[in-house]
Motif scaffolding. Structure first.
Motif, PDB file in Angstrom:
ATOM      1  N   ASP A  42       6.789   4.583   1.688  1.00  0.00           N
ATOM      2  CA  ASP A  42       8.124   3.968   2.159  1.00  0.00           C
ATOM      3  C   ASP A  42       8.756   5.547   2.824  1.00  0.00           C
ATOM      4  OD1 ASP A  42      10.206   2.883   2.386  1.00  0.00           O
ATOM      5  OD2 ASP A  42      10.579   2.969  -0.418  1.00  0.00           O
ATOM      6  N   ASN A  43       9.708   4.991   3.067  1.00  0.00           N
ATOM      7  CA  ASN A  43      10.614   6.217   4.151  1.00  0.00           C
ATOM      8  C   ASN A  43       9.331   6.423   5.550  1.00  0.00           C
ATOM      9  OD1 ASN A  43      12.976   4.816   2.920  1.00  0.00           O
ATOM     10  ND2 ASN A  43      11.968   6.939   0.573  1.00  0.00           N
ATOM     11  N   GLY A  44       8.642   6.471   6.000  1.00  0.00           N
ATOM     12  CA  GLY A  44       7.626   6.677   6.919  1.00  0.00           C
ATOM     13  C   GLY A  44       6.216   7.493   6.281  1.00  0.00           C
ATOM     14  N   THR A  45       6.225   7.733   5.137  1.00  0.00           N
ATOM     15  CA  THR A  45       5.574   8.425   4.464  1.00  0.00           C
ATOM     16  C   THR A  45       4.122   7.460   3.731  1.00  0.00           C
ATOM     17  OG1 THR A  45       6.441  10.308   4.554  1.00  0.00           O
ATOM     18  CG2 THR A  45       4.575  10.041   2.965  1.00  0.00           C
ATOM     19  N   ILE A  46       3.029   7.920   3.994  1.00  0.00           N
ATOM     20  CA  ILE A  46       1.780   6.680   2.709  1.00  0.00           C
ATOM     21  C   ILE A  46       2.133   7.774   1.438  1.00  0.00           C
ATOM     22  CG2 ILE A  46       0.144   8.204   3.386  1.00  0.00           C
ATOM     23  CD1 ILE A  46      -1.383   6.297   3.281  1.00  0.00           C
ATOM     24  N   TYR A  47       2.479   6.932  -0.029  1.00  0.00           N
ATOM     25  CA  TYR A  47       2.068   7.603  -1.137  1.00  0.00           C
ATOM     26  C   TYR A  47       1.188   8.376  -1.323  1.00  0.00           C
ATOM     27  CZ  TYR A  47       5.477   4.084  -1.996  1.00  0.00           C
ATOM     28  OH  TYR A  47       6.471   2.547  -2.287  1.00  0.00           O
ATOM     29  N   SER A  48       1.267   9.582  -2.337  1.00  0.00           N
ATOM     30  CA  SER A  48       0.562  10.596  -2.216  1.00  0.00           C
ATOM     31  C   SER A  48      -1.146  10.279  -2.991  1.00  0.00           C
ATOM     32  CB  SER A  48       0.923  12.442  -2.702  1.00  0.00           C
ATOM     33  OG  SER A  48       1.309  11.645  -4.089  1.00  0.00           O
ATOM     34  N   ILE A  49      -1.188   9.139  -3.847  1.00  0.00           N
ATOM     35  CA  ILE A  49      -2.040   9.411  -4.499  1.00  0.00           C
ATOM     36  C   ILE A  49      -2.720   8.490  -3.609  1.00  0.00           C
ATOM     37  CG2 ILE A  49      -1.281   8.824  -6.869  1.00  0.00           C
ATOM     38  CD1 ILE A  49      -0.681   5.919  -6.135  1.00  0.00           C
ATOM     39  N   ILE A  51       3.125 -12.044   3.287  1.00  0.00           N
ATOM     40  CA  ILE A  51       3.492 -11.020   2.929  1.00  0.00           C
ATOM     41  C   ILE A  51       4.201 -10.111   3.324  1.00  0.00           C
ATOM     42  CG2 ILE A  51       0.374 -10.440   3.519  1.00  0.00           C
ATOM     43  CD1 ILE A  51       2.197  -9.333   6.122  1.00  0.00           C
ATOM     44  N   THR A  52       4.292  -8.786   1.916  1.00  0.00           N
ATOM     45  CA  THR A  52       5.677  -8.673   2.132  1.00  0.00           C
ATOM     46  C   THR A  52       5.943  -7.041   2.624  1.00  0.00           C
ATOM     47  OG1 THR A  52       5.938  -8.625  -0.065  1.00  0.00           O
ATOM     48  CG2 THR A  52       6.717 -10.248   0.756  1.00  0.00           C
ATOM     49  N   PRO A  53       5.895  -6.130   3.863  1.00  0.00           N
ATOM     50  CA  PRO A  53       5.514  -5.164   3.834  1.00  0.00           C
ATOM     51  C   PRO A  53       6.696  -4.373   3.960  1.00  0.00           C
ATOM     52  CG  PRO A  53       4.730  -6.091   5.854  1.00  0.00           C
ATOM     53  CD  PRO A  53       5.239  -6.926   4.456  1.00  0.00           C
ATOM     54  N   ASN A  54       7.536  -2.692   3.288  1.00  0.00           N
ATOM     55  CA  ASN A  54       8.318  -2.687   3.605  1.00  0.00           C
ATOM     56  C   ASN A  54       7.995  -2.028   5.302  1.00  0.00           C
ATOM     57  OD1 ASN A  54       7.131   0.081   3.688  1.00  0.00           O
ATOM     58  ND2 ASN A  54       7.919   0.149   1.762  1.00  0.00           N
ATOM     59  N   ILE A  55       8.897  -1.598   6.444  1.00  0.00           N
ATOM     60  CA  ILE A  55       9.288  -1.376   7.711  1.00  0.00           C
ATOM     61  C   ILE A  55       7.355  -0.026   7.849  1.00  0.00           C
ATOM     62  CG2 ILE A  55      10.855   0.424   8.154  1.00  0.00           C
ATOM     63  CD1 ILE A  55      10.171  -1.934  10.608  1.00  0.00           C
ATOM     64  N   THR A  56       7.707   0.950   6.710  1.00  0.00           N
ATOM     65  CA  THR A  56       6.953   1.783   6.940  1.00  0.00           C
ATOM     66  C   THR A  56       5.683   1.086   7.036  1.00  0.00           C
ATOM     67  OG1 THR A  56       8.093   3.403   5.980  1.00  0.00           O
ATOM     68  CG2 THR A  56       5.712   3.811   5.665  1.00  0.00           C
ATOM     69  N   GLU A  57       5.285   0.448   5.689  1.00  0.00           N
ATOM     70  CA  GLU A  57       3.691  -0.151   5.577  1.00  0.00           C
ATOM     71  C   GLU A  57       3.349  -1.227   6.658  1.00  0.00           C
ATOM     72  OE1 GLU A  57       4.180  -0.221   0.714  1.00  0.00           O
ATOM     73  OE2 GLU A  57       5.561  -1.934   2.141  1.00  0.00           O
ATOM     74  N   LEU A  58       4.570  -1.929   7.784  1.00  0.00           N
ATOM     75  CA  LEU A  58       4.255  -2.255   9.208  1.00  0.00           C
ATOM     76  C   LEU A  58       3.264  -1.760   9.806  1.00  0.00           C
ATOM     77  CD1 LEU A  58       3.944  -5.307  10.512  1.00  0.00           C
ATOM     78  CD2 LEU A  58       7.154  -4.780  10.509  1.00  0.00           C
ATOM     79  N   GLU A  59       4.459  -0.487  10.003  1.00  0.00           N
ATOM     80  CA  GLU A  59       3.904   0.339  10.988  1.00  0.00           C
ATOM     81  C   GLU A  59       2.161   1.109  11.293  1.00  0.00           C
ATOM     82  OE1 GLU A  59       6.445   3.248  10.785  1.00  0.00           O
ATOM     83  OE2 GLU A  59       8.790   2.240  12.000  1.00  0.00           O
ATOM     84  N   LEU A  74       0.115  -0.854   9.194  1.00  0.00           N
ATOM     85  CA  LEU A  74      -0.689  -1.916   9.382  1.00  0.00           C
ATOM     86  C   LEU A  74      -0.943  -2.418  10.150  1.00  0.00           C
ATOM     87  CD1 LEU A  74       0.832  -4.310   6.039  1.00  0.00           C
ATOM     88  CD2 LEU A  74      -2.311  -2.463   6.278  1.00  0.00           C
ATOM     89  N   SER A  75      -0.319  -1.876  11.150  1.00  0.00           N
ATOM     90  CA  SER A  75      -0.493  -2.744  12.874  1.00  0.00           C
ATOM     91  C   SER A  75      -0.807  -1.582  13.685  1.00  0.00           C
ATOM     92  CB  SER A  75       1.226  -3.432  13.051  1.00  0.00           C
ATOM     93  OG  SER A  75       1.976  -1.889  13.086  1.00  0.00           O
ATOM     94  N   GLY A  76      -0.624  -0.213  13.130  1.00  0.00           N
ATOM     95  CA  GLY A  76      -1.283   0.616  13.995  1.00  0.00           C
ATOM     96  C   GLY A  76      -0.045   1.127  15.068  1.00  0.00           C
ATOM     97  N   SER A  77       1.190   1.083  14.613  1.00  0.00           N
ATOM     98  CA  SER A  77       2.479   1.418  15.890  1.00  0.00           C
ATOM     99  C   SER A  77       2.758   2.892  15.366  1.00  0.00           C
ATOM    100  CB  SER A  77       3.659   0.044  15.597  1.00  0.00           C
ATOM    101  OG  SER A  77       3.024  -1.221  15.260  1.00  0.00           O
ATOM    102  N   SER A  78       3.655   2.719  16.477  1.00  0.00           N
ATOM    103  CA  SER A  78       4.936   3.796  16.385  1.00  0.00           C
ATOM    104  C   SER A  78       6.049   3.739  15.508  1.00  0.00           C
ATOM    105  CB  SER A  78       4.683   4.682  17.493  1.00  0.00           C
ATOM    106  OG  SER A  78       5.132   3.362  18.702  1.00  0.00           O
ATOM    107  N   GLN A  79       7.172   4.066  15.442  1.00  0.00           N
ATOM    108  CA  GLN A  79       8.675   3.887  15.326  1.00  0.00           C
ATOM    109  C   GLN A  79       8.497   2.246  15.486  1.00  0.00           C
ATOM    110  OE1 GLN A  79      11.188   7.197  15.860  1.00  0.00           O
ATOM    111  NE2 GLN A  79      10.731   7.767  13.338  1.00  0.00           N
ATOM    112  N   LEU A  80       9.166   1.365  14.487  1.00  0.00           N
ATOM    113  CA  LEU A  80       9.515   0.075  15.523  1.00  0.00           C
ATOM    114  C   LEU A  80      11.269   0.264  15.469  1.00  0.00           C
ATOM    115  CD1 LEU A  80       6.659  -1.984  12.856  1.00  0.00           C
ATOM    116  CD2 LEU A  80       6.933  -1.004  15.267  1.00  0.00           C
ATOM    117  N   ALA A 119       4.236  -5.698  16.311  1.00  0.00           N
ATOM    118  CA  ALA A 119       3.155  -5.084  15.397  1.00  0.00           C
ATOM    119  C   ALA A 119       2.845  -6.146  14.476  1.00  0.00           C
ATOM    120  CB  ALA A 119       4.737  -4.305  14.455  1.00  0.00           C
ATOM    121  N   ILE A 120       3.412  -7.294  14.057  1.00  0.00           N
ATOM    122  CA  ILE A 120       3.656  -8.785  12.819  1.00  0.00           C
ATOM    123  C   ILE A 120       2.268  -9.102  14.227  1.00  0.00           C
ATOM    124  CG2 ILE A 120       3.627 -10.261  12.218  1.00  0.00           C
ATOM    125  CD1 ILE A 120       6.438  -9.388  11.570  1.00  0.00           C
ATOM    126  N   LEU A 121       2.456  -9.374  15.265  1.00  0.00           N
ATOM    127  CA  LEU A 121       1.481  -9.795  15.934  1.00  0.00           C
ATOM    128  C   LEU A 121      -0.182  -9.147  15.825  1.00  0.00           C
ATOM    129  CD1 LEU A 121       3.233 -11.989  18.798  1.00  0.00           C
ATOM    130  CD2 LEU A 121       2.566 -12.808  16.437  1.00  0.00           C
TER     131      LEU A 121
END
Length: 264
Positions: A109-116, A135-143, A145-151, A160-162
């Motif tokens: 979330d918020n541009g960062t993967i959780y520390s765990i 599937i219901t990713p937030n915008i950070t998770e979509l970035e 998962l898709s290997g994208s930079s800022q959306l 990114a979805i495609l």
């Protein structure tokens, strides 16, 4: 009455995961069957918490359900603590038939993967989302998962979805649009796009992702995706505003109790 197999952890303190999923989905007249992945003394929003990992027991549960011919209409997965749990989901989907599979890939979330977590959890989600209807990713998770930079816009998000290995509906949460915050939906089968935005509220709360997906599952029993998205977004917004008004603590999550209908 439909049965929802909800594969999440549960915390004694903090409104998140199953403490949100069970009452919210039940209020839509569906039976929630908890598939508990871990038990925590408090959610991870708290500074300290004790955790009991139940991963080694999960396949035994699935085996018994299979032997007894138990039926579940919907599989809904949320926070998964390890790649092993992701592999167990894959095995379960091959053993038990579900009418609908909803995966909320919770890891950032918020541009960062959780520390765990590390990148292994992302790769694991990339493998299992192909089984999902929604599937219901937030915008950070979509970035991630898709290997994208800022959306930054609609076209970026659709591209990114495609890039994902999924043939279902992708609902992206926490999307910013100027001073607004909202959620968008894209159906990869027919390319239909919908969105709904409201004023951005200043305070964030733990567990709102679980609340969003739980509400969406409920509303989709009565409405098409565009209406369900709008109703879910409005409900979340209203609940957060009320929680801010009541000075609810961020770590405790939003006060859903004020919005659950008392029918007893």
């Amino acid at each position: 009455m439909k049965r929802i197999l909800a594969m999440h952890d549960i915390s004694s303190m903090g409104r998140t995961s199953l403490t949100v999923c069970i009452p919210v989905i039940s209020s839509f007249n569906m039976q929630v069957c908890p598939f508990v992945t871990a038990v925590l003394s408090a959610s991870t929003a708290y500074k300290k918490f004790e955790i009991v990992d139940l991963t080694d027991h999960l396949e035994k549960f699935i085996k018994i359900w299979k032997e007894q011919n138990e039926h579940f209409d919907i599989l809904y997965t949320g926070f998964l603590g390890s790649e092993k749990q992701q592999i167990i989901i894959e095995k379960m989907i091959k053993l038990i038939k579900f009418e609908k599979i909803v995966i909320d890939p919770v890891f950032a979330d918020n541009g960062t993967i959780y520390s765990i977590f590390d990148n292994k959890i992302i790769n694991g989600f990339r493998k299992i989302i192909k089984y999902a209807n929604i599937i219901t990713p937030n915008i950070t998770e979509l970035e991630m998962l898709s290997g994208s930079s800022q959306l930054n816009n609609k076209d970026d998000i659709i591209k990114a979805i495609l890039n994902l290995d999924t043939k279902g509906v992708v609902v992206v949460t926490s999307v910013k649009k100027g001073d607004l915050l909202g959620n968008i939906c894209y159906n990869t089968k027919n390319n239909e796009y919908s969105e709904f935005f409201l004023e951005k509220l200043e305070q964030n709360f733990s567990g709102t992702g679980d609340l969003f997906t739980s509400l969406l599952i409920g509303y989709l029993e009565k409405f098409e995706i565009e209406q369900a998205l709008e109703k879910t977004t409005k409900a979340i917004h209203l609940i957060i505003k009320d929680s801010i008004k009541e000075n609810a603590l961020k770590k405790e999550g939003v006060q859903i109790e004020n919005f659950l209908k008392n029918t007893f």
